[in-house]
Design a protein around this motif. Structure first.
Motif, mmCIF file in Angstrom:
data_model
loop_
_atom_site.group_PDB
_atom_site.id
_atom_site.type_symbol
_atom_site.label_atom_id
_atom_site.label_comp_id
_atom_site.label_asym_id
_atom_site.label_seq_id
_atom_site.Cartn_x
_atom_site.Cartn_y
_atom_site.Cartn_z
ATOM 1 N N HIS A 276 0.006 -7.326 12.078
ATOM 2 C CA HIS A 276 -0.371 -5.934 12.336
ATOM 3 C C HIS A 276 -0.398 -5.142 11.029
ATOM 4 C CE1 HIS A 276 0.804 -5.826 16.900
ATOM 5 N NE2 HIS A 276 -0.183 -6.668 16.625
ATOM 6 N N TYR A 277 0.571 -5.412 10.160
ATOM 7 C CA TYR A 277 0.649 -4.713 8.880
ATOM 8 C C TYR A 277 -0.585 -5.037 8.027
ATOM 9 C CZ TYR A 277 3.484 -2.131 5.473
ATOM 10 O OH TYR A 277 3.976 -1.183 4.617
ATOM 11 N N LYS A 278 -0.953 -6.312 8.022
ATOM 12 C CA LYS A 278 -2.139 -6.723 7.266
ATOM 13 C C LYS A 278 -3.388 -5.988 7.766
ATOM 14 C CE LYS A 278 -0.577 -11.485 6.409
ATOM 15 N NZ LYS A 278 -0.843 -12.916 6.731
ATOM 16 N N GLN A 279 -3.529 -5.899 9.089
ATOM 17 C CA GLN A 279 -4.712 -5.242 9.648
ATOM 18 C C GLN A 279 -4.723 -3.754 9.309
ATOM 19 O OE1 GLN A 279 -7.284 -6.955 11.240
ATOM 20 N NE2 GLN A 279 -8.268 -4.989 10.775
ATOM 21 N N THR A 280 -3.543 -3.150 9.306
ATOM 22 C CA THR A 280 -3.455 -1.731 8.951
ATOM 23 C C THR A 280 -3.899 -1.513 7.511
ATOM 24 O OG1 THR A 280 -1.715 -1.224 10.562
ATOM 25 C CG2 THR A 280 -1.859 0.210 8.622
ATOM 26 N N ILE A 281 -3.501 -2.407 6.601
ATOM 27 C CA ILE A 281 -3.934 -2.306 5.199
ATOM 28 C C ILE A 281 -5.465 -2.388 5.124
ATOM 29 C CG2 ILE A 281 -3.959 -3.526 2.990
ATOM 30 C CD1 ILE A 281 -1.031 -4.261 3.473
ATOM 31 N N LYS A 282 -6.044 -3.334 5.838
ATOM 32 C CA LYS A 282 -7.498 -3.485 5.843
ATOM 33 C C LYS A 282 -8.178 -2.233 6.382
ATOM 34 C CE LYS A 282 -7.346 -8.515 6.554
ATOM 35 N NZ LYS A 282 -7.632 -9.608 7.523
ATOM 36 N N ASN A 283 -7.622 -1.669 7.454
ATOM 37 C CA ASN A 283 -8.224 -0.484 8.070
ATOM 38 C C ASN A 283 -8.129 0.740 7.160
ATOM 39 O OD1 ASN A 283 -8.742 -2.106 10.251
ATOM 40 N ND2 ASN A 283 -7.182 -1.222 11.584
ATOM 41 N N LEU A 284 -7.003 0.880 6.458
ATOM 42 C CA LEU A 284 -6.864 1.984 5.515
ATOM 43 C C LEU A 284 -7.890 1.852 4.396
ATOM 44 C CD1 LEU A 284 -2.971 2.164 5.329
ATOM 45 C CD2 LEU A 284 -4.472 4.029 6.086
ATOM 46 N N SER A 285 -8.065 0.645 3.895
ATOM 47 C CA SER A 285 -9.032 0.408 2.829
ATOM 48 C C SER A 285 -10.447 0.752 3.274
ATOM 49 C CB SER A 285 -8.963 -1.051 2.385
ATOM 50 O OG SER A 285 -9.960 -1.339 1.422
ATOM 51 N N SER A 286 -10.778 0.393 4.512
ATOM 52 C CA SER A 286 -12.129 0.659 5.006
ATOM 53 C C SER A 286 -12.429 2.149 5.068
ATOM 54 C CB SER A 286 -12.315 0.033 6.401
ATOM 55 O OG SER A 286 -11.599 0.766 7.383
ATOM 56 N N GLU A 287 -11.354 2.970 5.125
ATOM 57 C CA GLU A 287 -11.529 4.423 5.144
ATOM 58 C C GLU A 287 -11.295 5.053 3.771
ATOM 59 O OE1 GLU A 287 -12.563 6.473 7.805
ATOM 60 O OE2 GLU A 287 -13.189 4.456 8.367
ATOM 61 N N GLY A 288 -11.216 4.209 2.736
ATOM 62 C CA GLY A 288 -11.130 4.714 1.379
ATOM 63 C C GLY A 288 -9.748 5.155 0.942
ATOM 64 N N ILE A 289 -8.710 4.655 1.605
ATOM 65 C CA ILE A 289 -7.332 5.001 1.237
ATOM 66 C C ILE A 289 -6.714 3.772 0.585
ATOM 67 C CG2 ILE A 289 -5.094 5.811 2.081
ATOM 68 C CD1 ILE A 289 -6.748 7.015 4.469
ATOM 69 N N HIS A 290 -6.275 3.913 -0.678
ATOM 70 C CA HIS A 290 -5.950 2.733 -1.470
ATOM 71 C C HIS A 290 -4.560 2.740 -2.101
ATOM 72 C CE1 HIS A 290 -9.938 0.930 -1.127
ATOM 73 N NE2 HIS A 290 -10.427 2.156 -1.245
ATOM 74 N N THR A 291 -3.654 3.591 -1.621
ATOM 75 C CA THR A 291 -2.272 3.554 -2.086
ATOM 76 C C THR A 291 -1.345 3.691 -0.888
ATOM 77 O OG1 THR A 291 -2.890 4.604 -4.184
ATOM 78 C CG2 THR A 291 -0.543 4.551 -3.643
ATOM 79 N N VAL A 292 -0.423 2.735 -0.745
ATOM 80 C CA VAL A 292 0.506 2.724 0.391
ATOM 81 C C VAL A 292 1.942 2.654 -0.117
ATOM 82 C CG1 VAL A 292 1.322 1.428 2.399
ATOM 83 C CG2 VAL A 292 -1.131 1.674 1.993
ATOM 84 N N CYS A 293 2.719 3.663 0.219
ATOM 85 C CA CYS A 293 4.155 3.678 -0.062
ATOM 86 C C CYS A 293 4.885 3.120 1.160
ATOM 87 C CB CYS A 293 4.596 5.119 -0.342
ATOM 88 S SG CYS A 293 6.378 5.365 -0.511
ATOM 89 N N TYR A 294 5.938 2.346 0.920
ATOM 90 C CA TYR A 294 6.740 1.782 2.006
ATOM 91 C C TYR A 294 8.143 1.537 1.472
ATOM 92 C CZ TYR A 294 6.428 -2.704 -0.380
ATOM 93 O OH TYR A 294 6.542 -3.704 -1.312
ATOM 94 N N ASN A 295 9.072 1.204 2.351
ATOM 95 C CA ASN A 295 10.409 0.849 1.875
ATOM 96 C C ASN A 295 10.936 -0.348 2.646
ATOM 97 O OD1 ASN A 295 12.573 1.597 4.000
ATOM 98 N ND2 ASN A 295 11.330 3.452 3.939
ATOM 99 N N PHE A 296 12.000 -0.932 2.143
ATOM 100 C CA PHE A 296 12.617 -2.099 2.776
ATOM 101 C C PHE A 296 14.111 -1.842 2.997
ATOM 102 C CE2 PHE A 296 12.941 -6.766 3.521
ATOM 103 C CZ PHE A 296 11.723 -6.974 4.156
#
Length: 387
Positions: free
Chosen positions: A87-107
């Protein structure tokens, strides 16, 4: 001379700080997320596009996603963790398709950033966020009563924590409990007392080595997708940057950041350089960290903290406290000149002050406090650039 991209965080249409307020403060970008989507679910292109259009219609850019939460099952490598990674991978792909290219996250395990007081009154009457070690001990040992909690603290800390607890009213106990576990803005989820202990129990056999391995395994799967999608990942440091409630921490110092970068080598495997989180530790030399790790800094949080000897701290004014902001900004400016694009920066947190003292706002995210911080940081940057 290139300048940092000035941004502010926005929690969506229900945020008391509007996009108009953010634009008036001088920011050109917005740091935001789809907080209404349950943790672990895919962010659809439709939902991303809808949110982006709201931001762009206000004359701003959705510069950074903060955050796409990492499901607890991924951190513990349990249950449906493989599904959540997909699901995380697909979200990254979907964000990219909308021109959003920086993702902050934490662990960070279980809790996002943690404070014990959301309305700590400063000498000038403004209010700040505070982490008080005495309050943490009081909650951990005498309210939650975590098994073996007392082994996590020194005798002096236990005595101070007990004294703090004994002075708490029933209302004070309830407020402290809610502040720590009910969920702060941007947190993955909130808990009630019993649920919180049950969540802690899931880490009974997970130490820092295991959690670091789980992070690497997550990145080994995510980063190739980020590379294909041209999405720059930016892991946020632990806040506070040391163990609480016996939980492991793996993103707290220079050594941790070196390990993360070297174990999964990629230009897209980067960090969020948070001066407040990293600045709590005296062994973190922030200007030197920028010099060494600058190539992987994809996003910047600028705030300062006033640190006390027992590990307590509170959010100071952006140009005061224990963070050497002048030297930090000098190194960030030097770094920015080497980058092809502006690095998004936001004033992180801010004091509740002036008219905002009478308003209900997200803790740390008032309009006026952040406006003041952004103005000071903008002035500092300009002053260094034109010196």
């Amino acid at each position: 001379m290139k300048t940092l991209e000035q941004t502010m965080r926005w929690y969506g249409p229900k945020d008391s700080v509007s996009l108009s307020n953010i634009r008036q403060a001088g920011a050109t970008g917005v740091v935001s997320a789809l907080h209404h989507i349950p943790n672990g679910e895919v962010w659809s292109i439709e939902e991303i596009s809808k949110h982006k259009k709201i931001i762009e219609n206000a004359g701003l850019t959705w510069s950074v996603v903060e955050s796409v939460p990492v499901h607890e099952a991924i951190k513990t490598r349990s249950g449906d963790f493989k599904l959540f990674i997909n699901h995380y991978k697909q979200t990254i792909k979907n964000l990219s398709s909308e021109g959003i290219h920086t993702v902050c996250y934490n662990f960070m395990p279980i809790l996002d950033w943690t404070r014990t007081d959301l309305q700590f009154e400063l000498r000038n009457g403004a209010r700040a966020l505070r982490f008080d070690m005495r309050a943490l001990v009081a909650f951990d040992c005498f309210i939650l009563k975590r098994p073996s909690a007392q082994t996590s603290y020194t005798q002096q800390q236990l005595e101070k924590g007990k004294a703090y607890y004994e002075l708490l009213s029933e209302e004070g106990t309830t407020t402290l409990t809610k502040t720590i576990i009910a969920g702060l803005p941007g947190a993955e989820e909130g808990y009630i007392l019993q649920q919180f202990q049950e969540a802690l129990d899931t880490y009974r056999h997970i130490d820092s080595d295991v959690l670091a391995t789980n992070l690497q395994l997550f990145l080994d799967e995510i980063i190739p997708v980020a590379e294909e999608s041209k999405v720059f990942m930016a892991i946020h440091p632990d806040d506070p940057p040391y163990s609480i409630f016996g939980l492991p921490r793996v993103v707290s110092n220079t050594e941790d950041l070196r390990r993360i970068i070297s174990n999964t080598k990629s230009d897209y495997n980067g960090i969020t350089f948070c001066t407040g989180s990293l600045g709590v530790r005296k062994d973190n030399n922030l200007p030197n960290m920028i010099k060494e790790l600058g190539a992987w800094i994809n996003f910047i949080h600028l705030r300062s903290v006033q640190v006390e000897t027992d590990g307590s701290f509170y959010e100071a004014n952006h140009l005061e406290g224990d963070v050497p902001m002048f030297n930090v900004m000098k190194e960030l400016i030097a770094l920015q000149q080497k980058k092809d694009k502006s690095i998004p920066m936001r004033p992180d947190h801010g004091h509740q002050m002036l008219d905002d003292l009478q308003k209900s706002t997200n803790p740390g995210y008032t309009a006026i406090g952040r406006l003041k911080g952004l103005a000071e940081l903008r002035g500092l940057e300009l002053g260094i650039l034109t010196k």
